[in-house]
Design a protein around this motif. Sequence first.
Motif, PDB file in Angstrom:
ATOM      1  N   THR A   1     -64.928  28.490 -21.839  1.00 17.27           N
ATOM      2  CA  THR A   1     -63.520  28.871 -21.746  1.00 17.27           C
ATOM      3  C   THR A   1     -62.804  27.933 -20.793  1.00 17.27           C
ATOM      4  OG1 THR A   1     -64.105  31.193 -22.117  1.00 17.27           O
ATOM      5  CG2 THR A   1     -61.926  30.742 -21.194  1.00 17.27           C
ATOM      6  N   THR A   2     -61.658  27.420 -21.218  1.00 16.48           N
ATOM      7  CA  THR A   2     -60.839  26.573 -20.365  1.00 16.48           C
ATOM      8  C   THR A   2     -59.471  27.214 -20.209  1.00 16.48           C
ATOM      9  OG1 THR A   2     -60.089  25.255 -22.255  1.00 16.48           O
ATOM     10  CG2 THR A   2     -62.023  24.452 -21.047  1.00 16.48           C
ATOM     11  N   VAL A   3     -58.803  26.890 -19.116  1.00 12.17           N
ATOM     12  CA  VAL A   3     -57.501  27.490 -18.811  1.00 12.17           C
ATOM     13  C   VAL A   3     -56.509  26.389 -18.451  1.00 12.17           C
ATOM     14  CG1 VAL A   3     -56.229  29.091 -17.333  1.00 12.17           C
ATOM     15  CG2 VAL A   3     -58.605  29.592 -17.997  1.00 12.17           C
ATOM     16  N   THR A   4     -55.317  26.463 -19.024  1.00 12.66           N
ATOM     17  CA  THR A   4     -54.230  25.552 -18.689  1.00 12.66           C
ATOM     18  C   THR A   4     -53.141  26.350 -17.993  1.00 12.66           C
ATOM     19  OG1 THR A   4     -54.702  24.166 -20.606  1.00 12.66           O
ATOM     20  CG2 THR A   4     -52.542  23.906 -19.580  1.00 12.66           C
ATOM     21  N   ALA A   5     -52.902  26.041 -16.732  1.00 13.74           N
ATOM     22  CA  ALA A   5     -51.898  26.766 -15.962  1.00 13.74           C
ATOM     23  C   ALA A   5     -50.498  26.392 -16.452  1.00 13.74           C
ATOM     24  CB  ALA A   5     -52.040  26.439 -14.481  1.00 13.74           C
ATOM     25  N   PRO A   6     -49.533  27.310 -16.347  1.00 13.56           N
ATOM     26  CA  PRO A   6     -48.155  26.988 -16.753  1.00 13.56           C
ATOM     27  C   PRO A   6     -47.567  25.879 -15.894  1.00 13.56           C
ATOM     28  CG  PRO A   6     -48.239  29.087 -15.589  1.00 13.56           C
ATOM     29  CD  PRO A   6     -49.666  28.681 -15.849  1.00 13.56           C
ATOM     30  N   SER A   7     -46.638  25.133 -16.455  1.00  9.18           N
ATOM     31  CA  SER A   7     -46.095  23.955 -15.769  1.00  9.18           C
ATOM     32  C   SER A   7     -45.336  24.296 -14.504  1.00  9.18           C
ATOM     33  CB  SER A   7     -45.167  23.188 -16.721  1.00  9.18           C
ATOM     34  OG  SER A   7     -44.121  24.029 -17.184  1.00  9.18           O
ATOM     35  N   ASP A   8     -44.810  25.524 -14.383  1.00 10.65           N
ATOM     36  CA  ASP A   8     -44.066  25.877 -13.179  1.00 10.65           C
ATOM     37  C   ASP A   8     -44.963  26.396 -12.065  1.00 10.65           C
ATOM     38  OD1 ASP A   8     -44.793  28.166 -14.466  1.00 10.65           O
ATOM     39  OD2 ASP A   8     -42.882  29.209 -14.204  1.00 10.65           O
ATOM     40  N   GLN A   9     -46.319  26.356 -12.286  1.00 14.43           N
ATOM     41  CA  GLN A   9     -47.267  26.778 -11.268  1.00 14.43           C
ATOM     42  C   GLN A   9     -47.986  25.548 -10.732  1.00 14.43           C
ATOM     43  OE1 GLN A   9     -47.844  29.800 -10.029  1.00 14.43           O
ATOM     44  NE2 GLN A   9     -46.319  30.799 -11.324  1.00 14.43           N
TER      45      GLN A   9
ATOM     46  N   SER B   1     -50.745  23.227  -9.688  1.00 18.27           N
ATOM     47  CA  SER B   1     -52.190  23.190  -9.864  1.00 18.27           C
ATOM     48  C   SER B   1     -52.595  21.735  -9.991  1.00 18.27           C
ATOM     49  CB  SER B   1     -52.602  23.956 -11.129  1.00 18.27           C
ATOM     50  OG  SER B   1     -53.981  23.904 -11.313  1.00 18.27           O
ATOM     51  N   GLY B   2     -53.277  21.196  -8.979  1.00 21.87           N
ATOM     52  CA  GLY B   2     -53.594  19.775  -8.969  1.00 21.87           C
ATOM     53  C   GLY B   2     -52.347  19.025  -8.573  1.00 21.87           C
ATOM     54  N   ASP B   3     -51.892  18.047  -9.386  1.00 25.99           N
ATOM     55  CA  ASP B   3     -50.656  17.339  -9.149  1.00 25.99           C
ATOM     56  C   ASP B   3     -49.503  18.273  -9.455  1.00 25.99           C
ATOM     57  OD1 ASP B   3     -52.080  15.115  -8.499  1.00 25.99           O
ATOM     58  OD2 ASP B   3     -52.023  14.276 -10.540  1.00 25.99           O
ATOM     59  N   GLU B   4     -48.576  18.444  -8.522  1.00 27.84           N
ATOM     60  CA  GLU B   4     -47.500  19.408  -8.656  1.00 27.84           C
ATOM     61  C   GLU B   4     -46.633  19.077  -9.850  1.00 27.84           C
ATOM     62  OE1 GLU B   4     -43.996  21.412  -5.897  1.00 27.84           O
ATOM     63  OE2 GLU B   4     -45.330  19.854  -5.122  1.00 27.84           O
ATOM     64  N   GLY B   5     -46.328  20.106 -10.641  1.00 20.95           N
ATOM     65  CA  GLY B   5     -45.450  19.947 -11.784  1.00 20.95           C
ATOM     66  C   GLY B   5     -46.185  19.509 -13.041  1.00 20.95           C
ATOM     67  N   GLU B   6     -47.488  19.236 -12.984  1.00 19.69           N
ATOM     68  CA  GLU B   6     -48.229  18.826 -14.148  1.00 19.69           C
ATOM     69  C   GLU B   6     -49.200  19.924 -14.539  1.00 19.69           C
ATOM     70  OE1 GLU B   6     -50.186  15.183 -13.534  1.00 19.69           O
ATOM     71  OE2 GLU B   6     -48.372  14.018 -13.130  1.00 19.69           O
ATOM     72  N   GLN B   7     -49.489  20.007 -15.876  1.00 16.64           N
ATOM     73  CA  GLN B   7     -50.458  20.973 -16.354  1.00 16.64           C
ATOM     74  C   GLN B   7     -51.863  20.438 -16.115  1.00 16.64           C
ATOM     75  OE1 GLN B   7     -49.556  21.723 -20.446  1.00 16.64           O
ATOM     76  NE2 GLN B   7     -48.148  23.363 -19.941  1.00 16.64           N
ATOM     77  N   SER B   8     -52.793  21.350 -15.899  1.00 12.69           N
ATOM     78  CA  SER B   8     -54.190  20.937 -15.742  1.00 12.69           C
ATOM     79  C   SER B   8     -55.071  21.886 -16.531  1.00 12.69           C
ATOM     80  CB  SER B   8     -54.598  20.971 -14.266  1.00 12.69           C
ATOM     81  OG  SER B   8     -54.542  22.282 -13.777  1.00 12.69           O
ATOM     82  N   SER B   9     -56.080  21.335 -17.162  1.00  7.56           N
ATOM     83  CA  SER B   9     -57.030  22.126 -17.932  1.00  7.56           C
ATOM     84  C   SER B   9     -58.367  22.087 -17.225  1.00  7.56           C
ATOM     85  CB  SER B   9     -57.178  21.564 -19.348  1.00  7.56           C
ATOM     86  OG  SER B   9     -58.061  22.344 -20.106  1.00  7.56           O
TER      87      SER B   9
END
Length: 291
Positions: free
Chosen positions: A130-138, A140-148
């Motif tokens: 299972t992988t999770v992609t955080a919403p762009s306004d949260q 996670s990692g580099d600010e403002g970017e999605q991360s899986s």
Amino acid sequence: MTDPTPAPGWYPAPHANNEQRYWDGAQWLESAPQATALGEKKLNILALVSMIVAVVGFIFACIPGALIVGWILLPIAFVLSIVSLFLKGDKKWFGIVGLILSIVGTIVGVMVFIGVIATAADEAFGGSDTTVTAPSDQPSGDEGEQSSVAPTAEQGTRESPYPVGSEISTNDWTVVINSVNRDGNAVVSEANQFNSPAAAGTHYEIVNYTVTYKGAESGYSAEVALAAVTSSGNVVNSYDSLVSLTDDMGLDELYAGGTLTGSAAFAIPDGETYTLRVRPGIIADEVFVQP
């Protein structure tokens, strides 16, 4: 001869005009037997065969595609080795080796079979990764970017859940918790006049979520499971309360690319917080989301 049963050796033979003949203890011979022939033992052929069959069966038992051959040969080797131990003959250790290999080979074959079944189940249900992609306004990692990222003990657990809006995915499913309505009592009451009000000390909260199927064949939305885990450790399921909503998730069948959005009602004890436990597939890893 006065002794009718003398020790083996050369004696005058009465039946041959007292000519010297060799008495071996049972009969008269014209020549003495070789000393090596007296001590020679018969080879235990059955023990040798049992060992050979056990070796071949053991090899096949280790090959996933040829398990059935190993399962046929190993029981045969087991029986042959047992029988060989009761027969006369030298080198019975062949039978002992065959017995040990037949037992160990059977154990190995069972382990290989379990591995094959587990792999097949994992492929049939889309795997458990299972992988999770955080919403762009949260952040996670580099600010403002999605991360899986794969869920770890620090993130995706009850102690550190993902935020609402995260995409929770496996090979077959993607699940997104869209929103949570804390004032679920009003929604339940308006949805159906036959809905029962929340039990004393509890209130309804409505969770709206979207499921998307990505598998090769088809799947049912019921394969995705949601539950609320309260701060006291109790698990609350939507089916615990017989409630009908205007946008129930349902049990729809979906093909690749099919999407379904619906809601579920959870009776949450008053004064308690909770996290949503999401399982995006029958054998998928569970992930927690903070409503």
